[in-house]
Every structure is written in structure tokens, then in C-alpha cells.
Design an enzyme around this catalytic site. Sequence first.
Site, PDB file in Angstrom:
ATOM      1  N   HIS A  91      -3.591   6.919   3.037  1.00  0.00           N
ATOM      2  CA  HIS A  91      -3.919   5.618   2.434  1.00  0.00           C
ATOM      3  C   HIS A  91      -5.254   5.279   2.892  1.00  0.00           C
ATOM      4  CE1 HIS A  91      -4.345   1.455   1.029  1.00  0.00           C
ATOM      5  NE2 HIS A  91      -3.810   0.887   2.200  1.00  0.00           N
ATOM      6  N   CYS A 104       0.794  -1.314   0.165  1.00  0.00           N
ATOM      7  CA  CYS A 104       0.151  -0.076  -0.111  1.00  0.00           C
ATOM      8  C   CYS A 104       0.892   1.054   0.062  1.00  0.00           C
ATOM      9  CB  CYS A 104      -1.185   0.071   1.024  1.00  0.00           C
ATOM     10  SG  CYS A 104      -1.973  -1.507   1.304  1.00  0.00           S
ATOM     11  N   ASN A 144     -10.315  -0.801   0.510  1.00  0.00           N
ATOM     12  CA  ASN A 144      -8.729  -0.624   0.578  1.00  0.00           C
ATOM     13  C   ASN A 144      -8.357  -1.111  -0.859  1.00  0.00           C
ATOM     14  OD1 ASN A 144      -6.169  -0.907   0.665  1.00  0.00           O
ATOM     15  ND2 ASN A 144      -6.118  -1.971   2.823  1.00  0.00           N
TER      16      ASN A 144
HETATM   17  N1  ACO Z   1     -17.544  -8.939  10.641  1.00  0.00           N
HETATM   18  C1  ACO Z   1     -18.075  -9.463  12.022  1.00  0.00           C
HETATM   19  N2  ACO Z   1     -17.099  -9.583  12.871  1.00  0.00           N
HETATM   20  C2  ACO Z   1     -15.960  -9.828  12.382  1.00  0.00           C
HETATM   21  C3  ACO Z   1     -15.548  -9.578  11.070  1.00  0.00           C
HETATM   22  C4  ACO Z   1     -16.349  -9.014  10.212  1.00  0.00           C
HETATM   23  N3  ACO Z   1     -16.382  -8.992   8.936  1.00  0.00           N
HETATM   24  N4  ACO Z   1     -13.969  -9.574  11.047  1.00  0.00           N
HETATM   25  C5  ACO Z   1     -13.783  -9.642  12.200  1.00  0.00           C
HETATM   26  N5  ACO Z   1     -14.606  -9.789  13.195  1.00  0.00           N
HETATM   27  C6  ACO Z   1     -14.806 -10.275  14.588  1.00  0.00           C
HETATM   28  C7  ACO Z   1     -13.377 -11.165  14.764  1.00  0.00           C
HETATM   29  O1  ACO Z   1     -13.671 -12.297  14.708  1.00  0.00           O
HETATM   30  C8  ACO Z   1     -13.351 -10.715  16.504  1.00  0.00           C
HETATM   31  O2  ACO Z   1     -14.250 -11.470  16.975  1.00  0.00           O
HETATM   32  P1  ACO Z   1     -13.852 -12.225  18.502  1.00  0.00           P
HETATM   33  O3  ACO Z   1     -13.579 -11.251  19.360  1.00  0.00           O
HETATM   34  O4  ACO Z   1     -14.834 -13.382  18.847  1.00  0.00           O
HETATM   35  O5  ACO Z   1     -12.532 -13.072  18.176  1.00  0.00           O
HETATM   36  C9  ACO Z   1     -14.230  -9.276  16.509  1.00  0.00           C
HETATM   37  O6  ACO Z   1     -14.616  -9.054  15.409  1.00  0.00           O
HETATM   38  C10 ACO Z   1     -13.131  -8.293  16.799  1.00  0.00           C
HETATM   39  O7  ACO Z   1     -11.953  -8.237  16.024  1.00  0.00           O
HETATM   40  P2  ACO Z   1     -10.795  -7.244  16.042  1.00  0.00           P
HETATM   41  O8  ACO Z   1      -9.808  -7.759  15.236  1.00  0.00           O
HETATM   42  O9  ACO Z   1     -10.596  -6.756  17.276  1.00  0.00           O
HETATM   43  O10 ACO Z   1     -11.525  -6.201  15.408  1.00  0.00           O
HETATM   44  P3  ACO Z   1     -10.962  -4.576  15.153  1.00  0.00           P
HETATM   45  O11 ACO Z   1     -11.738  -3.523  15.911  1.00  0.00           O
HETATM   46  O12 ACO Z   1      -9.438  -4.664  15.272  1.00  0.00           O
HETATM   47  O13 ACO Z   1     -11.122  -4.347  13.489  1.00  0.00           O
HETATM   48  C11 ACO Z   1      -9.977  -4.472  11.454  1.00  0.00           C
HETATM   49  C12 ACO Z   1     -10.704  -5.377  12.688  1.00  0.00           C
HETATM   50  C13 ACO Z   1     -10.936  -3.864  10.891  1.00  0.00           C
HETATM   51  C14 ACO Z   1      -9.339  -5.732  10.569  1.00  0.00           C
HETATM   52  C15 ACO Z   1      -8.920  -3.791  12.185  1.00  0.00           C
HETATM   53  O14 ACO Z   1      -7.881  -4.402  12.930  1.00  0.00           O
HETATM   54  C16 ACO Z   1      -7.851  -3.188  10.946  1.00  0.00           C
HETATM   55  O15 ACO Z   1      -8.623  -2.333  10.405  1.00  0.00           O
HETATM   56  N6  ACO Z   1      -6.790  -3.400  10.993  1.00  0.00           N
HETATM   57  C17 ACO Z   1      -5.899  -2.819   9.934  1.00  0.00           C
HETATM   58  C18 ACO Z   1      -6.360  -3.360   8.681  1.00  0.00           C
HETATM   59  C19 ACO Z   1      -5.287  -2.697   7.421  1.00  0.00           C
HETATM   60  O16 ACO Z   1      -5.332  -1.661   7.593  1.00  0.00           O
HETATM   61  N7  ACO Z   1      -4.855  -3.314   6.577  1.00  0.00           N
HETATM   62  C20 ACO Z   1      -3.886  -2.643   5.776  1.00  0.00           C
HETATM   63  C21 ACO Z   1      -3.776  -3.969   4.882  1.00  0.00           C
HETATM   64  S1  ACO Z   1      -2.593  -2.949   3.666  1.00  0.00           S
HETATM   65  C22 ACO Z   1      -2.089  -4.067   2.442  1.00  0.00           C
HETATM   66  O17 ACO Z   1      -0.909  -3.981   2.299  1.00  0.00           O
HETATM   67  C23 ACO Z   1      -2.990  -4.831   1.559  1.00  0.00           C
END
Ligand code: ACO
Length: 311
Positions: A236, A112, A266
Site C-alpha cells: 500500500h 487502505c 496515499n
Molecule cells: N510539515 C512540517 N512539519 C510537520 C508536518 C508537515 N507536513 N507534519 C508534521 N510535522 C511536524 C510535527 O508537528 C512534529 O513537530 P514537533 O516535533 O515540533 O511536534 C515533527 O514534524 C515530527 O513529527 P513526527 O510525527 O514525529 O514525524 P514522522 O517522522 O513520524 O512522520 C508521518 C510523520 C509522515 C505522518 C509518519 O508518522 C507516517 O507516515 N505515519 C503513517 C501514516 C500512514 O501511513 N497513514 C496511513 C493512513 S491510511 C488510511 O487508512 C487513510
Amino acid sequence: MNAGILGLGKYLPERVLTNADLEEIVDTSDEWIRTRTGIEERRIAGDEISTSYMATEAAKEAIHNAGLTAEDIDMILVATVTPDYGFPSVASMVQHNLGARQVPAMDVSAACAGFIYATVTAKQFIESGTAKHVLVIGVEKLSKITDYTDRNTCVLFGDAAGAAVIGPVSDNKGVLSFELGTDGSGLKHLFQDEDFIYMNGREVFKFAVRQMGESSLNVIEAANLEKEDVDYFIPHQANLRIMESARQRLGVPFEKMAYTVNKYGNTSSSTIPIALYEALEEGKVKEDDVIVMVGFGGGLSWGALTLRWGK
Ligand code: ACO
């Protein structure tokens, strides 16, 4: 001589995948996706739309908007982690599709942060006098490496391309400062495992919040500017909560921050050029405005730059 942006282009596949559509595929909800990420829908390229096709379409528009033709391009850099093939590069396919001269063409793999990496690379070639017009493209077909049975990742990603022609601009315009970095010890948090993206969301979130703010402040200082000088902020587009934390560290008002993650999700290396394209179209960026762009992603890698808009 300074390097700046002479023209921009974008390509977005027509097919829309909404949060409601995803509710039918995995155990998720529109409410969860919106509150955790800010994403409402994303675009998906079908089998018939390849990474090189999207890159070429965005490139044609950028070259046209720069008032140039493919003949004028001296180098092609494509930032992508989803090339059509292991080799040849998407850049070589774009060179052929455009009917460009037999110029240097290569892909840049910095996830990214790729558009920032490629833009900074273009700047080096332009400022050394080796190239005049460098075509820089950020393009991803993330749908082909997304596991649509994994709710942790499949709600986040989309497909798109953004392109820019980088070329010489007046002394006080263009890229004023930049920072690039990598911390390979964090690679385990975000990588392509066999076929699909693996992500430890919480670890990437922590890294992103820290790095986006820090790198933005570093490039502002390196350009001898103050936070108050920033007219437009393009983080980003990965997650609205991450973007918000960086914006607050910069003290930029919400309306001066690019916000396209709601519409496109994203799309990795293409989010920044697409966001800039749309900001210009909507009149949010004007001549002489100071723009801060910052990206982070797999590597873990990051890149930021300041740019004064105009030629
Ligand atoms: N729908 C419903 N529930 C979900 C989903 C979903 N789509 N995805 C995860 N959950 C659940 C999890 O299983 C977890 O449940 P549990 O507590 O029973 O295990 C709960 O939701 C909370 O999960 P968290 O990981 O704590 O959620 P968080 O608030 O951290 O949000 C997220 C998750 C959105 C992925 C966040 O961590 C994030 O944005 N991280 C950065 C991602 C990012 O920017 N990636 C960039 C990639 S760039 C590249 O190089 C391609």
C-alpha cells in the site's frame, strides 16, 4: 477453479497538488514532505468529480481490458471510505452508471486494506461458482475528508480509483494465498472525526511497519513459496519509509517494488490496483510472475495476498 485478475483500469483526476502548493497553504516544506513520506505531488478531484464518477471510469476501462462488457459482470464490490452518500452504496451507483445487470452490489469498508478485502471476497464467490466475473473497485476522494489546515495529514492524501475484473483463471494462476485481519483496539489512532481524518502518525507508522512485513511473509509461506520467489511487491502506497521497511524484510530489490506514492500520495483503497496497472504498462510484471500485495489502514485493518499473474 482459481480466481485471478482479467483486466485492470484506473482513473486519476487531472488537477495536481504539489508540495510547493502545500507550502502556500500550511506550515510545511517540500523537503519535509519528501524526506518523511516520499510524496512529491498528489491528484485532487474538484467538486464536479465524485467518488462514483471516478469508480465508474476506472471500471469501464477494467471491463474493456478484460475483453468483456458490463453485461458480463455478476457482482460489484467497491472498497471505499469516502462514498458519495451514507447510502446508497457507491457500488449501486456504479451498477447504474455502467448499465450492468441487476446484480449484487455493495461497498466494503476496510480503509487502505479495502482492495485486498474486496478481491478476497470476489475470490470466494468465483471459487464457489456463484459468480463468474466480479468487478472490484478501490476508490477514494480523500480530499473531501482532509483538513487542509492540519499539516500532519493534509500532505499525505490524494484522490483516485483503480478497478479490476476478477474471474476464473487456470489452476496455478490467480490468487494463491491471502490473509485478512483487524485489530479494533487501534481504531483510536486513525479515524474520521466528524468531518475530517484524524491520525496519530507515529502509532500508525509502527503498526504499518510491523504488519506489512509480517502479513507479506505469512502469505508467502501459505502459498508454499519462498521470499526469493517474489517477482514483484506491491505495498500500500502510504509512505515510502514504511514501504522500504517491508521491502527490506522481504529482501526484494527496490526496482521490484511498486512506487507510485511520489506521484499520487496515499489514495487508500486505490493504491494497489493503480500500482499493478502501471507495473503492467511498464513491463515490470510478466506472465507467471509471483506478486505480493499488502495493505493496512484504519480499523486498524490489514490484508495481503499472493497472486501468480496470468489467466
Ligand atoms: N510539515 C512540517 N512539519 C510537520 C508536518 C508537515 N507536513 N507534519 C508534521 N510535522 C511536524 C510535527 O508537528 C512534529 O513537530 P514537533 O516535533 O515540533 O511536534 C515533527 O514534524 C515530527 O513529527 P513526527 O510525527 O514525529 O514525524 P514522522 O517522522 O513520524 O512522520 C508521518 C510523520 C509522515 C505522518 C509518519 O508518522 C507516517 O507516515 N505515519 C503513517 C501514516 C500512514 O501511513 N497513514 C496511513 C493512513 S491510511 C488510511 O487508512 C487513510
